[in-house]
Write a protein that holds these residues in place. Structure first.
Motif, PDB file in Angstrom:
ATOM      1  N   PRO A   7       0.820  -1.222   0.000  1.00  0.00           N
ATOM      2  CA  PRO A   7       0.000   0.000   0.000  1.00  0.00           C
ATOM      3  C   PRO A   7       0.850   1.267   0.000  1.00  0.00           C
ATOM      4  CG  PRO A   7      -0.886  -1.608   1.527  1.00  0.00           C
ATOM      5  CD  PRO A   7       0.425  -2.172   1.073  1.00  0.00           C
ATOM      6  N   LEU A   8       2.023   1.231   0.692  1.00  0.00           N
ATOM      7  CA  LEU A   8       2.884   2.429   0.712  1.00  0.00           C
ATOM      8  C   LEU A   8       3.396   2.760  -0.680  1.00  0.00           C
ATOM      9  CD1 LEU A   8       4.970   1.921   3.999  1.00  0.00           C
ATOM     10  CD2 LEU A   8       3.014   3.419   3.634  1.00  0.00           C
ATOM     11  N   VAL A  10       1.965   2.030  -3.530  1.00  0.00           N
ATOM     12  CA  VAL A  10       0.842   2.544  -4.334  1.00  0.00           C
ATOM     13  C   VAL A  10       0.572   4.004  -3.969  1.00  0.00           C
ATOM     14  CG1 VAL A  10      -1.620   2.273  -4.809  1.00  0.00           C
ATOM     15  CG2 VAL A  10      -0.166   0.260  -4.587  1.00  0.00           C
ATOM     16  N   LEU A  11       0.581   4.302  -2.647  1.00  0.00           N
ATOM     17  CA  LEU A  11       0.348   5.675  -2.198  1.00  0.00           C
ATOM     18  C   LEU A  11       1.423   6.621  -2.736  1.00  0.00           C
ATOM     19  CD1 LEU A  11      -1.135   7.752  -0.463  1.00  0.00           C
ATOM     20  CD2 LEU A  11       0.244   7.003   1.498  1.00  0.00           C
ATOM     21  N   GLU A  12       2.670   6.166  -2.666  1.00  0.00           N
ATOM     22  CA  GLU A  12       3.760   7.010  -3.178  1.00  0.00           C
ATOM     23  C   GLU A  12       3.605   7.279  -4.657  1.00  0.00           C
ATOM     24  OE1 GLU A  12       8.665   7.079  -3.430  1.00  0.00           O
ATOM     25  OE2 GLU A  12       7.635   5.524  -2.254  1.00  0.00           O
ATOM     26  N   GLU A  14       0.859   7.351  -6.395  1.00  0.00           N
ATOM     27  CA  GLU A  14      -0.248   8.269  -6.610  1.00  0.00           C
ATOM     28  C   GLU A  14       0.177   9.732  -6.314  1.00  0.00           C
ATOM     29  OE1 GLU A  14      -3.313   6.864  -4.105  1.00  0.00           O
ATOM     30  OE2 GLU A  14      -3.917   5.209  -5.443  1.00  0.00           O
ATOM     31  N   LEU A  15       0.891   9.869  -5.187  1.00  0.00           N
ATOM     32  CA  LEU A  15       1.322  11.225  -4.826  1.00  0.00           C
ATOM     33  C   LEU A  15       2.331  11.796  -5.814  1.00  0.00           C
ATOM     34  CD1 LEU A  15       1.635  10.792  -0.949  1.00  0.00           C
ATOM     35  CD2 LEU A  15      -0.164  12.014  -2.194  1.00  0.00           C
ATOM     36  N   ALA A  35      -1.248  15.196   1.578  1.00  0.00           N
ATOM     37  CA  ALA A  35      -0.318  14.143   1.995  1.00  0.00           C
ATOM     38  C   ALA A  35       0.319  14.432   3.339  1.00  0.00           C
ATOM     39  CB  ALA A  35       0.763  13.968   0.939  1.00  0.00           C
ATOM     40  N   THR A  41      -2.619  11.879   4.388  1.00  0.00           N
ATOM     41  CA  THR A  41      -2.443  10.417   4.394  1.00  0.00           C
ATOM     42  C   THR A  41      -1.133  10.016   5.052  1.00  0.00           C
ATOM     43  OG1 THR A  41      -1.557  10.603   2.165  1.00  0.00           O
ATOM     44  CG2 THR A  41      -3.891  10.045   2.359  1.00  0.00           C
ATOM     45  N   ILE A  42      -0.035  10.696   4.677  1.00  0.00           N
ATOM     46  CA  ILE A  42       1.252  10.326   5.273  1.00  0.00           C
ATOM     47  C   ILE A  42       1.285  10.742   6.733  1.00  0.00           C
ATOM     48  CG2 ILE A  42       3.738  10.753   5.183  1.00  0.00           C
ATOM     49  CD1 ILE A  42       3.519  11.008   2.172  1.00  0.00           C
TER      50      ILE A  42
END
Length: 362
Positions: A7-8, A10-12, A14-15, A35, A41-42
């Protein structure tokens, strides 16, 4: 960096994509808030580390902190890039020339003395006078002897006159001319009468106060002809003074005086009013001396080779600087010879306005 399947990761991704697609600083700021803001989110992941077990913190902590650092760095780079682009656009659309303008060129001006000398020459030229010139350094004959100055005359004394060192061969001591009268002598010795000239130029005497300087300017006139008399002299000078001061006429008087080179001699005064701290000509009960004049002495004519029984004439002389003071309200003579452009800017004249009796002198 976390594995791309976590998930990290994927989040990175996206950002980073959101940061890369931002086109304004405002959009980048919105990604940062989403973020890394208080509810970002972070930021949520960082707050959740407190509830993890030590083993989970040991494993997840570096990955979450690394994500935060990489996203912060990407945001800063993108923001700097967009700010630079916005600044370039503003500089192109809002151009301001920050360079200093060129220093203004100083405008020259005609000195009042030269202006008045030109005015005098223009007036006398219209009256039929020619301009004659001579050297500034003269010998004893032209400066004194030919002009009927006796050997013991005060003008020959050291305290009145600038004498040069004696010539090593002849012992002659030349002098800085004390008047422009030597020009008259040279003219009479080189020309046959009738003569009608003016002699403007520099002269030198040991004087220094508010109305005298060691170097000053004179203009002298000479008329030689047959049947010349004092009436001609008075009419000439009254006409000149009235036109020079731009008056309809002039109320003048001629006081008996003594000059070695004229007989009879006179000083010309004009009526004036000094009350109220201002000089007004042709009014009041006071008188102002402006020039010296007289009939040319027979001895001067003889010294120049002219027969006084056949020819006679008149001469006059005045200080150009003092006439400039009177006409244009200069209170002190000394600043006229100082290198002060501020003074000249105040009292000077345009170089394009040459004096002309038809269109106006000043």
């Amino acid at each position: 960096m976390p594995d791309s399947s976590t998930p990290l990761a994927v989040l990175e991704l996206e950002l980073i994509n959101a940061i890369g697609s931002a086109t304004t600083v405002t959009e980048v700021e919105a990604v940062r808030v989403a973020a890394l803001g208080k509810t970002g989110t972070i930021s949520g992941l960082l707050k959740g580390m407190g509830a993890m077990s030590p083993d989970e913190r040991r494993e997840q902590g570096p990955m979450i902190n690394g994500l935060r650092d990489r996203v912060s760095s990407a945001i800063a780079e993108k923001k700097a890039e967009l700010e630079a682009a916005e600044l370039d656009a503003r500089l192109k659309s809002e151009h301001i020339d920050l360079t200093l303008p060129a220093r203004p060129r100083r405008k020259g001006g005609v000195h009042p003395t030269m202006q008045v000398m030109d005015e005098m020459i223009a007036l006398f030229a219209e009256m039929g006078f020619a301009v004659a010139e001579g050297p500034d350094i003269e010998d004893d004959f032209h400066n004194f002897t030919a002009l009927n100055f006796p050997p013991k005359h005060p003008a020959r004394e050291m305290h009145d006159t600038f004498f040069l060192k004696p010539d090593p061969e002849t012992g002659e001591r030349k002098v800085l001319r004390t008047h422009t009268s030597p020009v008259q002598v040279r003219t009479m010795m080189s020309q046959t009468p009738p003569i009608r000239i003016i002699a403007p130029g520099r002269t030198f005497r040991k004087d220094s106060d508010a109305t005298h300087t060691p170097m000053f300017h004179q203009i002298e006139g000479l008329v030689i002809g047959k049947d010349i008399h004092m009436g001609h002299l008075k009419t000439t000078l009254e006409t000149f003074v009235a036109r020079f001061f731009e008056l309809d006429g002039v109320d003048a008087r001629f006081r008996p005086h003594h000059f070695p080179f004229t007989e009879p001699s006179a000083e010309m005064d004009i009526r004036c009013d000094r009350s109220g701290g201002k000089l007004v000509l042709n009014e009041g009960d006071d008188w102002l001396e402006i020039l010296g004049c007289g009939m040319v002495h027979p001895n001067v004519l003889r010294s120049c080779g002219i027969d006084p029984d056949e020819w006679q004439g008149f001469a006059f002389g005045m200080g150009v600087d003092r006439m400039a003071m009177l006409k244009y309200g200069v209170p002190d003579l000394r600043p006229m010879f100082e290198a002060d452009i501020r003074w000249l800017a105040h009292y000077g004249f345009s170089a394009f306005a040459a004096p002309n009796p038809a269109s106006g002198l000043s």
